[in-house]
Write an enzyme that holds these catalytic residues in place. Structure first.
Site, PDB file in Angstrom:
ATOM      1  N   VAL A  34       0.828  -1.203   0.000  1.00 37.43           N
ATOM      2  CA  VAL A  34       0.000   0.000   0.000  1.00 37.43           C
ATOM      3  C   VAL A  34       0.866   1.257   0.000  1.00 37.43           C
ATOM      4  CG1 VAL A  34      -1.659   1.332   1.363  1.00 37.43           C
ATOM      5  CG2 VAL A  34      -1.998  -1.124   1.041  1.00 37.43           C
ATOM      6  N   GLU A  35       1.913   1.254   0.792  1.00 36.03           N
ATOM      7  CA  GLU A  35       2.741   2.457   0.944  1.00 36.03           C
ATOM      8  C   GLU A  35       3.575   2.778  -0.296  1.00 36.03           C
ATOM      9  OE1 GLU A  35       2.925   4.816   3.150  1.00 36.03           O
ATOM     10  OE2 GLU A  35       1.696   3.981   4.746  1.00 36.03           O
ATOM     11  N   SER A  36       4.269   1.783  -0.844  1.00 35.83           N
ATOM     12  CA  SER A  36       5.230   2.077  -1.906  1.00 35.83           C
ATOM     13  C   SER A  36       5.114   1.198  -3.140  1.00 35.83           C
ATOM     14  CB  SER A  36       6.655   1.936  -1.355  1.00 35.83           C
ATOM     15  OG  SER A  36       6.927   0.566  -1.066  1.00 35.83           O
TER      16      SER A  36
END
Length: 194
Positions: A100-102
């Site tokens: 989700v983040e990167s």
């Protein structure tokens, strides 16, 4: 696969970098020392132990859509498993946070300035007292991200939804924890023990 998930898969890694406007929190000297010690617990060039074979094989296949090179996948999975274990986290949740983040882009930098695989905000280097650390180095980024998430999980008495919202800087909202959990269920969770 739902339309939302299909749209998610076509986003670029730069679009996926999603750190919200986190701000440094006031932390006690004892907690600062604990976080500092955790981030320095082991050298980052120490080869991690091999993860369990079944877990590794399943995650290796799931990670192929993000990282095509088998050697890179193997090294990253071993490091994720080691860093998650060191912080007392489930490695599959760490995989979901990274997705989700990167989008597994170790060089991702968000519009808020968060960096690396787990999109760690640079202020953490100052908070922990390690200003020279390079948050784009994958092993170091994983150490920071796992340590910070474990800190938030302890702060929230084991409430993963609130800990994830804190991690993202969106405490009081559920869109980010829901997105991480959707990633976990769709890609990293298996309905039986590994």
């Amino acid at each position: 696969m739902g339309l939302l998930m299909a749209a998610f898969l076509f986003l670029s890694p730069a679009t996926l970098a999603r750190a919200a406007a986190q701000v440094p929190e006031k932390l006690s000297p004892t907690l600062l020392a604990t976080l500092g010690n955790a981030t320095a617990a082991l050298p980052f060039d120490t080869p991690p132990e091999s993860p369990p074979r079944t877990w590794f094989a399943r995650r290796h296949a799931s990670l192929a859509r993000f990282i095509p090179q088998p050697e890179q996948r193997s090294a990253l999975l071993a490091r994720i498993q080691a860093e998650a274990a060191l912080a007392g986290l489930a490695p599959d949740i760490v995989l979901a946070v990274i997705q989700v983040e990167s989008g597994f882009d170790a060089q991702a930098i968000s519009s808020a300035g968060a960096q690396g695989l787990m999109q760690v905000m640079p202020f953490w280097k100052e908070v922990i007292g390690r200003s020279a650390d390079d948050l784009l180095e994958p092993g170091l980024n994983l150490r920071y991200g796992c340590t910070i998430l474990a800190h938030y999980l302890a702060l929230e008495n084991g409430d993963l939804t609130r800990a994830l919202a804190r991690y993202n800087g969106s405490l009081g909202q559920t869109w980010y924890p829901e997105r991480v959990m959707q990633s976990w269920v769709e890609y990293w969770w298996t309905p039986h023990y590994d």
